[in-house]
Motif scaffolding. Structure first.
Motif: not given
Ligand code: C5J
Length: 227
Positions: A25-27, A133-135, A163-165
Motif C-alpha cells: 500500500i502506497d509506498m 481514497g484511503k481504502g 490510514v490506508c493499510v
Molecule cells: C495513506 C494517508 N497512504 N495517510 N494515506 O495512509 O493519507
C-alpha cells in the motif's frame, strides 16, 4: 493444492500461494520522502523509511514464489476531478493536495511525489492500482482483479498502518478475503497507532484478519521449499 502455514496471531494463517497476493500500500515518495504530502502534514518520515528493507524482502519472496504482486498508489488526476473537495480542504494546508510542492503537485498522478520510492518500484508483471481514497477497494478495480485471478488471501504491507493499510484490511475483510497484516512491512508516523492497529486486527479471534512478522512469513515459505 499446496498450502503454507504462517505462525500468526490470533492463530495460524494457512494460504495457497496460487491464490494469494502481496498487496503493498502506497509506498510513494509523497509519504516516505521529505517534502511530500506526509511531511507537509507535519510528519517525520523516518519511521516509514525503516520498513523499506523488509518490504523489499516481502516482494522478493512473492516474486520468487509466483504470487501476484499489487502496488497501490494514492493519487488524483491532474484536474482533481476524483478528489472530493472535503479531502482537499482537510487540514487547511498552505500546500495541500494538488498544490505545487517540493515533489511536484501534491498527490497528483504523474508527479514525482506520487511515484513509488526507487527501492520499491513495480516490476513487469506487477499490478498497479491508482486509488483516490484511503481504502484500496474504494473506486478501483481491485476487487474484480482479485476475483478474476481467484485470489482469496492477501499479505498486506505499506503505509500508513492506521490510514490506508487499515482501511484496506477492513475493506478486504468485509468482502470475504483473508488478509494477513505483515506487521513489520507496515508503518505509521505514530508508533502507537501502528501497534494499536496490529492489536485491533487480531482482537476477538481475528476481527479483521491476522498479523505476523515477516520472519514468520519467510519461515512458512522456507518450510514449503523443504517439503
Ligand atoms: C495513506 C494517508 N497512504 N495517510 N494515506 O495512509 O493519507
Amino acid at each position: 493444492m499446496t498450502t503454507l502455514t504462517v505462525a500468526a496471531r490470533p492463530y495460524d494463517y494457512t494460504f495457497d500461494p496460487a491464490h494469494t497476493a502481496v498487496l503493498m500500500i502506497d509506498m510513494q515518495r509523497d509519504f516516505l520522502e521529505p517534502g511530500g504530502f506526509g511531511a507537509l502534514l507535519g510528519n517525520e518520515v523516518a519511521p516509514l523509511r525503516r520498513i523499506v528493507p523488509a518490504c523489499q524482502r516481502l516482494l522478493a519472496l512473492a516474486r520468487a514464489h509466483g504470487l501476484a504482486v499489487i502496488h497501490t498508489q494514492e493519487a488524483h488526476d491532474p484536474l482533481l476531478a476524483d478528489c472530493p473537495p472535503a479531502k482537499k480542504a482537510r487540514g487547511r494546508l498552505a500546500c495541500g493536495i494538488g498544490d505545487p510542492g517540493p515533489l511536484g503537485r501534491v498527490l497528483v498522478a504523474g508527479e514525482p511525489g506520487a511515484g513509488f520510492i526507487p527501492e520499491l518500484l513495480p516490476e513487469p508483471g506487477d499490478i498497479v492500482i491508482r486509488k483516490p481514497g484511503k481504502g484500496a477497494f474504494f473506486a478501483t478495480a481491485l476487487d474484480s482483479i482479485l476475483r478474476h485471478r481467484g485470489i482469496t488471501h492477501l499479505l498486506v504491507g505499506g503505509v500508513t498502518t492506521e490510514v490506508c493499510v487499515q482501511t484496506t484490511l477492513r475493506e478486504a475483510n468485509d468482502r470475504g478475503y483473508e488478509p494477513l497484516l505483515v506487521a513489520d512491512c507496515a508503518a505509521s508516523y505514530f508508533a502507537q497507532f501502528h501497534d494499536a492497529v496490529v492489536e485491533m486486527v487480531v482482537a476477538q479471534g481475528g476481527n479483521v484478519g491476522w498479523a505476523a512478522p515477516l520472519a514468520a512469513v519467510e519461515a512458512a515459505f522456507a518450510a514449503g521449499d523443504d517439503a
